[in-house]
Design a protein around this motif. Structure first.
Motif, PDB file in Angstrom:
ATOM      1  N   UNK A 133      33.964  34.173  49.811  1.00 50.01           N
ATOM      2  CA  UNK A 133      33.832  34.230  51.481  1.00 50.01           C
ATOM      3  C   UNK A 133      33.924  33.115  52.184  1.00 50.01           C
ATOM      4  N   UNK A 134      34.036  31.842  51.456  1.00 53.88           N
ATOM      5  CA  UNK A 134      33.856  30.210  52.242  1.00 53.88           C
ATOM      6  C   UNK A 134      35.447  29.991  52.131  1.00 53.88           C
ATOM      7  N   UNK A 135      36.493  30.716  51.038  1.00 52.51           N
ATOM      8  CA  UNK A 135      37.673  30.366  50.870  1.00 52.51           C
ATOM      9  C   UNK A 135      38.659  31.146  51.764  1.00 52.51           C
ATOM     10  N   UNK A 136      38.436  30.939  53.159  1.00 53.03           N
ATOM     11  CA  UNK A 136      38.811  31.923  54.105  1.00 53.03           C
ATOM     12  C   UNK A 136      39.773  31.602  55.267  1.00 53.03           C
ATOM     13  N   UNK A 137      40.760  30.920  54.629  1.00 52.37           N
ATOM     14  CA  UNK A 137      42.100  30.841  55.532  1.00 52.37           C
ATOM     15  C   UNK A 137      42.921  30.597  54.371  1.00 52.37           C
ATOM     16  N   UNK A 138      44.523  30.952  54.817  1.00 47.26           N
ATOM     17  CA  UNK A 138      45.391  30.988  53.904  1.00 47.26           C
ATOM     18  C   UNK A 138      45.811  29.542  53.352  1.00 47.26           C
ATOM     19  N   UNK A 139      45.580  28.501  53.944  1.00 48.96           N
ATOM     20  CA  UNK A 139      45.923  27.420  53.234  1.00 48.96           C
ATOM     21  C   UNK A 139      44.852  26.993  52.210  1.00 48.96           C
ATOM     22  N   UNK A 140      43.565  27.382  52.380  1.00 46.44           N
ATOM     23  CA  UNK A 140      42.571  26.927  51.441  1.00 46.44           C
ATOM     24  C   UNK A 140      42.831  27.986  50.171  1.00 46.44           C
ATOM     25  N   UNK A 141      43.290  29.299  50.223  1.00 42.94           N
ATOM     26  CA  UNK A 141      43.655  30.197  49.276  1.00 42.94           C
ATOM     27  C   UNK A 141      44.876  29.699  48.554  1.00 42.94           C
ATOM     28  N   UNK A 142      46.155  29.302  49.287  1.00 47.66           N
ATOM     29  CA  UNK A 142      47.364  28.825  48.828  1.00 47.66           C
ATOM     30  C   UNK A 142      47.280  27.531  47.903  1.00 47.66           C
ATOM     31  N   UNK A 143      46.340  26.536  48.358  1.00 45.10           N
ATOM     32  CA  UNK A 143      46.205  25.231  47.798  1.00 45.10           C
ATOM     33  C   UNK A 143      45.445  25.609  46.082  1.00 45.10           C
ATOM     34  N   UNK A 144      44.623  26.349  46.354  1.00 47.78           N
ATOM     35  CA  UNK A 144      43.402  26.360  45.068  1.00 47.78           C
ATOM     36  C   UNK A 144      43.681  27.495  44.319  1.00 47.78           C
ATOM     37  N   UNK A 145      43.910  28.719  44.705  1.00 50.34           N
ATOM     38  CA  UNK A 145      43.850  30.032  43.743  1.00 50.34           C
ATOM     39  C   UNK A 145      44.623  29.698  42.448  1.00 50.34           C
ATOM     40  N   UNK A 146      45.986  29.243  42.537  1.00 44.97           N
ATOM     41  CA  UNK A 146      46.735  29.058  41.237  1.00 44.97           C
ATOM     42  C   UNK A 146      45.937  27.875  40.322  1.00 44.97           C
ATOM     43  N   UNK A 147      45.544  27.024  40.977  1.00 45.10           N
ATOM     44  CA  UNK A 147      45.174  25.895  40.273  1.00 45.10           C
ATOM     45  C   UNK A 147      43.658  26.133  39.655  1.00 45.10           C
ATOM     46  N   UNK A 148      42.931  26.657  40.074  1.00 44.97           N
ATOM     47  CA  UNK A 148      41.389  27.145  39.573  1.00 44.97           C
ATOM     48  C   UNK A 148      41.433  28.518  38.772  1.00 44.97           C
ATOM     49  N   UNK A 149      41.720  29.632  39.698  1.00 45.26           N
ATOM     50  CA  UNK A 149      41.841  30.784  39.104  1.00 45.26           C
ATOM     51  C   UNK A 149      42.785  31.280  38.114  1.00 45.26           C
ATOM     52  N   UNK A 150      43.980  30.868  38.602  1.00 42.84           N
ATOM     53  CA  UNK A 150      45.188  31.189  37.613  1.00 42.84           C
ATOM     54  C   UNK A 150      45.052  30.290  36.446  1.00 42.84           C
ATOM     55  N   UNK A 151      44.710  29.056  36.636  1.00 47.07           N
ATOM     56  CA  UNK A 151      44.697  28.155  35.488  1.00 47.07           C
ATOM     57  C   UNK A 151      43.607  28.585  34.434  1.00 47.07           C
ATOM     58  N   UNK A 152      42.416  29.123  34.882  1.00 46.58           N
ATOM     59  CA  UNK A 152      41.705  29.640  34.177  1.00 46.58           C
ATOM     60  C   UNK A 152      41.933  30.646  33.354  1.00 46.58           C
ATOM     61  N   UNK A 153      42.577  31.687  33.946  1.00 48.35           N
ATOM     62  CA  UNK A 153      42.933  32.929  33.290  1.00 48.35           C
ATOM     63  C   UNK A 153      44.351  32.966  32.744  1.00 48.35           C
ATOM     64  N   UNK A 154      45.022  31.947  32.536  1.00 51.32           N
ATOM     65  CA  UNK A 154      46.147  31.553  31.936  1.00 51.32           C
ATOM     66  C   UNK A 154      46.035  32.048  30.423  1.00 51.32           C
ATOM     67  N   UNK A 155      45.129  31.882  29.900  1.00 56.47           N
ATOM     68  CA  UNK A 155      44.970  32.274  28.192  1.00 56.47           C
ATOM     69  C   UNK A 155      43.737  33.212  28.065  1.00 56.47           C
ATOM     70  N   UNK A 156      43.290  33.826  29.303  1.00 59.91           N
ATOM     71  CA  UNK A 156      42.280  34.618  28.940  1.00 59.91           C
ATOM     72  C   UNK A 156      42.428  36.062  29.792  1.00 59.91           C
ATOM     73  N   UNK A 157      41.620  37.113  29.663  1.00 61.23           N
ATOM     74  CA  UNK A 157      41.981  38.601  30.179  1.00 61.23           C
ATOM     75  C   UNK A 157      41.879  38.362  31.962  1.00 61.23           C
ATOM     76  N   UNK A 158      42.490  39.023  32.387  1.00 61.22           N
ATOM     77  CA  UNK A 158      42.718  38.941  33.897  1.00 61.22           C
ATOM     78  C   UNK A 158      42.267  40.139  34.721  1.00 61.22           C
ATOM     79  N   UNK A 159      41.328  40.803  34.144  1.00 65.49           N
ATOM     80  CA  UNK A 159      40.828  41.902  34.891  1.00 65.49           C
ATOM     81  C   UNK A 159      40.243  41.765  36.184  1.00 65.49           C
ATOM     82  N   UNK A 160      39.903  40.600  36.340  1.00 62.27           N
ATOM     83  CA  UNK A 160      39.278  39.976  37.708  1.00 62.27           C
ATOM     84  C   UNK A 160      40.317  40.265  38.914  1.00 62.27           C
ATOM     85  N   UNK A 161      41.504  40.049  38.706  1.00 59.29           N
ATOM     86  CA  UNK A 161      42.648  39.898  39.816  1.00 59.29           C
ATOM     87  C   UNK A 161      42.713  41.303  40.030  1.00 59.29           C
ATOM     88  N   UNK A 162      42.577  42.505  39.063  1.00 63.90           N
ATOM     89  CA  UNK A 162      42.695  43.891  39.798  1.00 63.90           C
ATOM     90  C   UNK A 162      41.458  44.397  40.328  1.00 63.90           C
TER      91      UNK A 162
END
Length: 263
Positions: A133-162
């Motif tokens: 709820x605090x990551x609430x603008x496109x620049x915040x999302x675009x900078x961090x989503x891949x490097x935190x969520x994507x990086x963590x899920x790279x070798x793990x189940x990805x149900x959270x994305x759905x």
């Protein structure tokens, strides 16, 4: 022996207090540094650019007017802030406080991945998802989503994305698709394509752009995969998504695709 145990307890207690003081001072110094670097004139421009007015997608967001190079420079000085400290930053009303918290989180995640510290990776990932709820603008999302969520899920189940892709929260839906950029960089396209398909009927322009962007990234690595997606889903694709997806195609081919001609 008893004296030595008591002495060690004293040393441990003293060091804990000292570390707590250092961390507290670091947060105060960071806060002061951010506020001192503010530029009211630039802040006004940023608030217009990022659509913070009534009824706009980032309504109520407040900027201090720091450029990204300045924010990165400040964040670089405080890589060891605790999640407790970062909670105070990421819940701030000021956009730059939240951005700097995310930059520090990304630095910590990168280090945790390098050191194969799975406990720290999980803690950062959980912290991130607890604060969407605090990551609430496109620049915040675009900078961090891949490097935190994507990086963590790279070798793990990805149900959270759905689950995120079905959220009523615009930014959680954007996190779901942007996080897959990490998979794309490893030539793993499956989740990007599935999530893109789920978002074809999304009504928000910021989702149309994000989906088109990720499809374009797939196409940069495997044009045939993108071609197949376009042929299958062209009738349902928002125009913005389509334009973003085919940006790297030759001009004549782009014009034909926009007319629905794929041969």
């Amino acid at each position: 022996m008893q004296i030595m145990v008591q002495f060690q307890k004293f040393i441990n207690h003293h060091m804990s207090e000292k570390l707590a003081t250092i961390r507290g001072n670091s947060l105060k110094l960071l806060t002061s540094e951010i506020l001192a670097a503010g530029d009211p004139e630039k802040a006004t421009l940023l608030q217009r650019f990022f659509k913070t007015g009534p009824g706009e997608y980032a309504e109520g967001d407040i900027f201090l007017g720091l450029t990204m190079p300045i924010q990165r420079s400040i964040a670089k000085k405080y890589p060891h802030l605790t999640l407790h400290d970062l909670d105070k930053l990421i819940t701030s009303e000021y956009h730059e406080f939240r951005m700097i918290a995310l930059i520090i989180l990304m630095t910590q995640m990168k280090r945790a991945v390098r050191e194969q510290d799975e406990l720290t990776q999980k803690a950062i990932y959980d912290f991130y998802l607890a604060h969407t709820e605090n990551i609430n603008n496109w620049d915040l999302v675009d900078l961090s989503a891949c490097r935190i969520v994507g990086e963590f899920l790279l070798t793990r189940p990805r149900e959270i994305l759905y689950r995120l892709v079905k959220s009523e929260n615009l930014w959680e839906r954007r996190i779901a698709i942007i996080a897959t950029a990490c998979f794309i960089s490893h030539r793993d396209f499956g989740d990007t394509l599935q999530i893109a398909e789920l978002l074809l009927y999304d009504k928000h322009d910021l989702i149309h752009k994000a989906v088109g962007w990720m499809l374009r990234e797939v196409g940069k690595r495997d044009r045939s995969t993108l071609d197949k997606f376009l042929v299958t889903h062209y009738p349902q694709m928002p125009r913005t998504t389509l334009r973003y997806a085919i940006e790297r195609y030759p001009e004549a081919q782009r014009k034909n695709i926009l007319k629905g001609q794929f041969n």
